[in-house]
Design a protein around this motif. Sequence first.
Motif, PDB file in Angstrom:
ATOM      1  N   LEU A  72      -6.016  -6.622  -7.497  1.00 44.71           N
ATOM      2  CA  LEU A  72      -4.466  -6.225  -7.214  1.00 44.71           C
ATOM      3  C   LEU A  72      -3.584  -7.215  -7.959  1.00 44.71           C
ATOM      4  O   LEU A  72      -3.828  -8.517  -7.804  1.00 44.71           O
ATOM      5  CB  LEU A  72      -4.012  -5.981  -5.770  1.00 44.71           C
ATOM      6  CG  LEU A  72      -4.721  -4.906  -5.225  1.00 44.71           C
ATOM      7  CD1 LEU A  72      -4.045  -4.672  -3.991  1.00 44.71           C
ATOM      8  CD2 LEU A  72      -4.692  -3.448  -5.889  1.00 44.71           C
ATOM      9  N   ASN A  92       1.447   4.575  -9.143  1.00 43.35           N
ATOM     10  CA  ASN A  92       0.117   4.315  -9.133  1.00 43.35           C
ATOM     11  C   ASN A  92       0.310   2.663  -9.444  1.00 43.35           C
ATOM     12  O   ASN A  92      -0.947   1.994  -9.527  1.00 43.35           O
ATOM     13  CB  ASN A  92      -0.562   4.635 -10.455  1.00 43.35           C
ATOM     14  CG  ASN A  92      -0.892   6.186  -9.954  1.00 43.35           C
ATOM     15  OD1 ASN A  92      -1.344   6.492  -8.872  1.00 43.35           O
ATOM     16  ND2 ASN A  92      -0.837   7.108 -10.843  1.00 43.35           N
ATOM     17  N   ASP A  93       1.474   2.070  -9.756  1.00 45.15           N
ATOM     18  CA  ASP A  93       1.460   0.681 -10.001  1.00 45.15           C
ATOM     19  C   ASP A  93       2.987   0.085  -9.469  1.00 45.15           C
ATOM     20  O   ASP A  93       3.728   0.947  -9.145  1.00 45.15           O
ATOM     21  CB  ASP A  93       1.140   0.145 -11.108  1.00 45.15           C
ATOM     22  CG  ASP A  93       2.151   0.875 -12.204  1.00 45.15           C
ATOM     23  OD1 ASP A  93       3.157   0.844 -11.889  1.00 45.15           O
ATOM     24  OD2 ASP A  93       1.231   1.161 -13.328  1.00 45.15           O
ATOM     25  N   GLY A 110     -10.281   4.270   0.255  1.00 41.41           N
ATOM     26  CA  GLY A 110      -9.507   5.258  -0.375  1.00 41.41           C
ATOM     27  C   GLY A 110      -8.643   6.054   0.219  1.00 41.41           C
ATOM     28  O   GLY A 110      -8.119   6.849  -0.401  1.00 41.41           O
ATOM     29  N   VAL A 143      -5.826   4.943   1.149  1.00 40.22           N
ATOM     30  CA  VAL A 143      -4.197   4.288   0.664  1.00 40.22           C
ATOM     31  C   VAL A 143      -4.468   3.910  -0.674  1.00 40.22           C
ATOM     32  O   VAL A 143      -5.640   3.590  -1.239  1.00 40.22           O
ATOM     33  CB  VAL A 143      -3.413   3.572   1.380  1.00 40.22           C
ATOM     34  CG1 VAL A 143      -3.386   3.829   2.864  1.00 40.22           C
ATOM     35  CG2 VAL A 143      -4.302   2.012   1.401  1.00 40.22           C
ATOM     36  N   LYS A 144      -3.367   3.796  -1.363  1.00 40.99           N
ATOM     37  CA  LYS A 144      -3.426   3.125  -2.907  1.00 40.99           C
ATOM     38  C   LYS A 144      -3.206   1.627  -2.559  1.00 40.99           C
ATOM     39  O   LYS A 144      -1.865   1.507  -2.258  1.00 40.99           O
ATOM     40  CB  LYS A 144      -2.435   3.869  -3.906  1.00 40.99           C
ATOM     41  CG  LYS A 144      -2.882   5.185  -4.218  1.00 40.99           C
ATOM     42  CD  LYS A 144      -2.054   5.825  -5.358  1.00 40.99           C
ATOM     43  CE  LYS A 144      -0.911   6.406  -4.793  1.00 40.99           C
ATOM     44  NZ  LYS A 144      -0.105   7.167  -6.012  1.00 40.99           N
ATOM     45  N   ILE A 179      -7.841   0.256   1.831  1.00 44.29           N
ATOM     46  CA  ILE A 179      -7.912   0.466   0.056  1.00 44.29           C
ATOM     47  C   ILE A 179      -9.504   0.878   0.025  1.00 44.29           C
ATOM     48  O   ILE A 179      -9.710   1.414  -1.007  1.00 44.29           O
ATOM     49  CB  ILE A 179      -7.624  -0.842  -0.355  1.00 44.29           C
ATOM     50  CG1 ILE A 179      -5.996  -1.175  -0.135  1.00 44.29           C
ATOM     51  CG2 ILE A 179      -7.901  -0.976  -2.069  1.00 44.29           C
ATOM     52  CD1 ILE A 179      -5.689  -2.465  -0.773  1.00 44.29           C
ATOM     53  N   ILE A 204       0.883  -1.356   0.046  1.00 49.08           N
ATOM     54  CA  ILE A 204       0.098  -0.005  -0.069  1.00 49.08           C
ATOM     55  C   ILE A 204       1.003   1.235   0.044  1.00 49.08           C
ATOM     56  O   ILE A 204       2.183   1.259   0.298  1.00 49.08           O
ATOM     57  CB  ILE A 204      -0.896  -0.085   1.187  1.00 49.08           C
ATOM     58  CG1 ILE A 204      -0.250   0.080   2.702  1.00 49.08           C
ATOM     59  CG2 ILE A 204      -1.894  -1.178   1.136  1.00 49.08           C
ATOM     60  CD1 ILE A 204      -1.112   0.258   3.810  1.00 49.08           C
ATOM     61  N   LEU A 244      -1.315  -1.430  -4.262  1.00 45.00           N
ATOM     62  CA  LEU A 244      -0.577  -1.443  -5.568  1.00 45.00           C
ATOM     63  C   LEU A 244      -0.524  -3.001  -5.979  1.00 45.00           C
ATOM     64  O   LEU A 244      -0.129  -3.410  -7.220  1.00 45.00           O
ATOM     65  CB  LEU A 244       0.874  -0.889  -5.348  1.00 45.00           C
ATOM     66  CG  LEU A 244       0.982   0.423  -5.066  1.00 45.00           C
ATOM     67  CD1 LEU A 244       2.270   0.818  -4.879  1.00 45.00           C
ATOM     68  CD2 LEU A 244       0.158   1.327  -6.055  1.00 45.00           C
ATOM     69  N   HIS A 304       0.664   5.763   0.094  1.00 44.54           N
ATOM     70  CA  HIS A 304      -0.141   6.951   0.583  1.00 44.54           C
ATOM     71  C   HIS A 304      -0.362   7.656  -0.659  1.00 44.54           C
ATOM     72  O   HIS A 304       0.315   7.560  -1.834  1.00 44.54           O
ATOM     73  CB  HIS A 304       0.667   7.924   1.472  1.00 44.54           C
ATOM     74  CG  HIS A 304       0.040   9.202   1.881  1.00 44.54           C
ATOM     75  ND1 HIS A 304       0.127  10.314   1.142  1.00 44.54           N
ATOM     76  CD2 HIS A 304      -0.699   9.578   2.969  1.00 44.54           C
ATOM     77  CE1 HIS A 304      -0.698  11.237   1.861  1.00 44.54           C
ATOM     78  NE2 HIS A 304      -1.134  10.682   2.886  1.00 44.54           N
ATOM     79  N   PRO A 305      -1.550   8.229  -1.113  1.00 49.38           N
ATOM     80  CA  PRO A 305      -1.856   8.849  -2.164  1.00 49.38           C
ATOM     81  C   PRO A 305      -0.805   9.901  -2.814  1.00 49.38           C
ATOM     82  O   PRO A 305      -1.101  10.007  -3.964  1.00 49.38           O
ATOM     83  CB  PRO A 305      -3.223   9.657  -1.597  1.00 49.38           C
ATOM     84  CG  PRO A 305      -4.034   8.965  -0.605  1.00 49.38           C
ATOM     85  CD  PRO A 305      -2.531   8.194   0.324  1.00 49.38           C
TER      86      PRO A 305
END
Length: 320
Positions: free
Chosen positions: A234, A136-137, A215, A217-218, A212, A128, A220, A130-131
């Motif tokens: 994921l 983004n991957d 929203g 955290v992102k 997740i 995971i 990955l 932080h925004p």
Amino acid sequence: MNIMLKIGASAAAVLLAGAAHAQDNWPTKPITFIVPYAPGGYTDSVGRITAKYVEAKLGQPVVVENRGGAGGIVGTELVASAKPDGYTFCVCSSGAVSIAPVAQKVSYDPVESFVPVSIVSTTPQVVIAHPSVPANDMAELVEYGKAHRGELNYGSSGIGGLMHYSVELFESKTGADFTHVPFQGGAPATAAVVSGEVHLSFTNMSDAIPQIEAGTVKGLAVTSAERSEYLPDLPSASEVAPGFEAISWNGIMAPAGTPEPIVGRMAGILAEMAADPAVKESMAKIGATLVSTTPQEYRDRIAAEVEQWTEVLKQIEASK
């Protein structure tokens, strides 16, 4: 036989009979499950689900006691030194048992200091971020981690645990470089990602899923070789790091010397738990797969993992 030998033999017989009787009547008082991590995390949740089931089966309270610190080492050491009378067990994890004794000096031996009872659950970790993290991957995370070495930091459950060394292993396979920030458990490490105190974490499934979904955290990737049924969208981190895999387990262990009849009875209860639909559902809510092993299977797995991580840590050191 002289009188002193007769007295000694009689005393020994009384002690043996007393010990056997105590085992037959076990338990006669509350049992303690030591969770070597902070409250609210994955291992804590597994420990409480397991304690509730065991308590119902044995008819005695099972008290969960959190003793976090040093990536699970503090609580694990406490169990290793506890009286082997069947009233203290560890809700142990792969990091403190299979990795820490290889990576650093600890006061216990992963095989000799404990009696394994049964593994109760397994789960992959979730990567995971932080925004604010400019990735983004996983491919973008690796690219940034190579171009900006040490700029991104990551939280873990402590030095020497799986959350720590899974990142070390990932770095060795990709060339990315992140800065380690240890906490006292997976839950605090995840909270630090949410708040922005750290940039990312290879965290526990139970801690990652609600964040997740909210929203905050992102998400990955997952650290299993294949995608997880709990987060099917994921990808596996192995897609950018071939051969990478980090699977966590939690299991019940007792101090070395705990009587075999007690270990056997506890193992039988845990085998029954593994087939219980209600417990399976509870474990699924935290992203865990409910499993069961015999004490010998558990011991063999620990021995194999110690050997495996010895080689892995050599590779990690060689890559630095």
